[in-house]
Design a protein around this motif. Structure first.
Motif, PDB file in Angstrom:
ATOM      1  N   ALA A  88       0.829  -1.206   0.000  1.00  0.00           N
ATOM      2  CA  ALA A  88       0.000   0.000   0.000  1.00  0.00           C
ATOM      3  C   ALA A  88       0.863   1.255   0.000  1.00  0.00           C
ATOM      4  CB  ALA A  88      -0.931  -0.011   1.200  1.00  0.00           C
ATOM      5  N   ALA A  89       1.875   1.295   0.853  1.00  0.00           N
ATOM      6  CA  ALA A  89       2.745   2.473   0.922  1.00  0.00           C
ATOM      7  C   ALA A  89       3.446   2.722  -0.406  1.00  0.00           C
ATOM      8  CB  ALA A  89       3.767   2.313   2.047  1.00  0.00           C
ATOM      9  N   LYS A  90       3.911   1.654  -1.060  1.00  0.00           N
ATOM     10  CA  LYS A  90       4.553   1.803  -2.364  1.00  0.00           C
ATOM     11  C   LYS A  90       3.593   2.417  -3.369  1.00  0.00           C
ATOM     12  CE  LYS A  90       7.873  -2.056  -2.180  1.00  0.00           C
ATOM     13  NZ  LYS A  90       8.207  -3.368  -2.802  1.00  0.00           N
ATOM     14  N   ALA A  91       2.376   1.869  -3.437  1.00  0.00           N
ATOM     15  CA  ALA A  91       1.407   2.359  -4.412  1.00  0.00           C
ATOM     16  C   ALA A  91       0.997   3.793  -4.114  1.00  0.00           C
ATOM     17  CB  ALA A  91       0.182   1.441  -4.427  1.00  0.00           C
ATOM     18  N   MET A  92       0.891   4.128  -2.823  1.00  0.00           N
ATOM     19  CA  MET A  92       0.494   5.469  -2.417  1.00  0.00           C
ATOM     20  C   MET A  92       1.637   6.471  -2.515  1.00  0.00           C
ATOM     21  SD  MET A  92      -1.704   4.218   0.931  1.00  0.00           S
ATOM     22  CE  MET A  92      -2.232   5.844   1.498  1.00  0.00           C
ATOM     23  N   GLU A  93       2.846   5.941  -2.740  1.00  0.00           N
ATOM     24  CA  GLU A  93       4.058   6.761  -2.844  1.00  0.00           C
ATOM     25  C   GLU A  93       4.300   7.570  -1.563  1.00  0.00           C
ATOM     26  OE1 GLU A  93       3.604   9.001  -6.452  1.00  0.00           O
ATOM     27  OE2 GLU A  93       3.935   7.245  -7.726  1.00  0.00           O
ATOM     28  N   ILE A  94       4.191   6.868  -0.444  1.00  0.00           N
ATOM     29  CA  ILE A  94       4.509   7.444   0.858  1.00  0.00           C
ATOM     30  C   ILE A  94       5.513   6.517   1.547  1.00  0.00           C
ATOM     31  CG2 ILE A  94       2.290   8.618   1.115  1.00  0.00           C
ATOM     32  CD1 ILE A  94       1.348   6.359   2.938  1.00  0.00           C
ATOM     33  N   ASP A  95       6.199   7.032   2.539  1.00  0.00           N
ATOM     34  CA  ASP A  95       7.204   6.222   3.233  1.00  0.00           C
ATOM     35  C   ASP A  95       6.563   5.074   4.007  1.00  0.00           C
ATOM     36  OD1 ASP A  95       9.274   7.782   2.275  1.00  0.00           O
ATOM     37  OD2 ASP A  95       9.264   9.122   4.030  1.00  0.00           O
TER      38      ASP A  95
END
Length: 402
Positions: free
Chosen positions: A315-322
């Motif tokens: 999820a973090a990768k797809a959302m482009e957040i740490d």
């Protein structure tokens, strides 16, 4: 025309400030539940209807107090049925059941045509028993018990999240897996297609498509959608939805999230819900082993399916957040299981860091507050008998962008 009427429907996240929401106030359909049919109609008990209505009214008022416009499904349905074409469509649909037989079907089609929009709404939602008809007598009525339903009630209308979900400016009418709920999507589709407020809005999916339920669809961020795959949503349903949102440019990643095929985790939103742009409350007993497959579009109609990763990582990768921060409820396994059963993780965000939750889930709510989330606590002792929380009972139609 009011500002609310002029506001265009659109939802791109779980937490943008909520402006318009679709609810269904419990009605006569819940009074049709008995110990004989409640399992078939997917309820774990027989709710006290008056108290359920009081709890739901308080829920709606809590939303209005935050500036949310509350629309009621049955009011929209009555307004929709003012159209003769919409009435004909609804009547043809509700009388298509093969169990009616030709004699009863012909009678019902004529009888329903003569009803007012409000009367027809009652039959469509609360059903019709064998002993309530005044004609069409034949083999079917002779062999059925007096209290058998010719048209089943729809007690799960309470959970408006499941039959549709807005993805940006589009109404995705879902396909409900359980036979007891199939007609809910048909009524929702009728409203979105025929009601003047929504007729111009684009629609995707549809009740006749592969199974996808709104409780499994989480808009993690603009362009990122997580979809649970389990008891109610099928892999084919996720594939179909992914193709549609990619073709429309409404997402760049769909996360397919396997969940246990059991009652306590029937939808992804019974396991986790967003409460801020980078915070999620999650059932601790599944947090360590929940996974996701990132699905993207190769550009030629081919779907690329990545290997499974831990859900929070994918999820973090797809959302482009740490980091997508999990709010650690810190509950012991027994308390966690109890509050999971009581929809402790099924919160409705009305704005970033502001969420509606059932008051009974004391430990989960305390942890939310410790994490900086304002909790709007509502009663739900009777509303929860169908296994659904504030998110399940609400379909956001308009949210601010984040």
């Amino acid at each position: 025309m009011t500002d609310a009427d002029q506001r265009q429907p659109g939802v791109s996240s779980e937490v943008g400030r909520l402006r318009t929401v679709l609810l269904h106030r419990p009605g006569p359909e819940l009074q049709r539940l008995t110990p004989r049919n409640n399992d078939k109609l997917l309820f774990d008990g027989i709710p006290w209807v008056t108290r359920a209505q009081e709890e739901h009214d308080a829920f709606a008022e809590a939303l209005r107090a935050r500036g949310v416009e509350v629309l009621y499904l049955t009011e929209l349905l009555v307004e929709t049925l003012a159209s003769a074409a919409a009435r004909d469509h609804a009547i043809q649909g509700v009388t298509a059941s093969l169990r009616l037989g030709d004699t009863m079907r012909d009678y019902l089609r004529q009888a329903l045509t003569e009803m007012s929009p409000a009367e027809l709404k009652d039959v469509l939602t609360a059903g019709l028993r064998n002993d309530e008809v005044r004609g069409g007598f034949g083999l079917v009525t002779s062999l059925l018990h007096n209290d058998d339903f010719l048209i089943d009630p729809l007690p799960n209308l309470l959970f408006t999240r499941d039959s549709s979900v807005w993805i940006r400016d589009k109404a995705a009418v879902t396909s409900l897996a359980m036979p007891a709920r199939e007609r809910e999507s048909q009524l929702t589709e009728l409203i979105y297609t025929r009601h003047p407020r929504f007729a111009a809005s684009p629609k995707i999916h549809g009740w006749h498509r592969e199974h996808v339920e709104g409780g499994d669809v989480l808009l993690l961020a603009p362009d990122v959608i997580a979809v649970g795959v389990g008891e109610r949503t099928t892999p084919a349903g996720v594939e179909r939805l992914a193709r549609q949102v990619f073709a429309a440019g409404d997402a760049h990643t769909v996360l397919a999230v396997p969940i246990a095929q059991e009652r306590a985790t029937m939808h992804l939103d019974t396991v986790c819900t967003m409460v801020d742009v980078d915070k999620i409350v999650m059932y601790p007993n599944v947090a360590d082993h929940l996974t996701a497959h990132a699905v993207t579009d190769a550009g030629d109609g081919t779907l690329l399916v990545a290997e499974a990763e831990p859900f929070l990582v994918a999820a973090a990768k797809a959302m482009e957040i740490d980091t997508l921060h999990q709010i650690d409820t810190g509950l012991d396994p027994v308390t966690a299981e109890r509050e999971q059963w009581d929809d402790g993780n099924n919160t409705l965000a009305v704005a970033p860091r502001v969420a509606v939750a059932y008051e009974r889930n004391i430990e989960t709510n305390s942890r939310l507050e410790e994490a900086g989330i304002e909790v709007i606590a509502i009663a739900g002792s009777e509303l929860g008998s169908g296994r659904g929380g504030p998110r399940c009972m609400s379909c956001p139609i308009t949210r601010d962008e984040i």
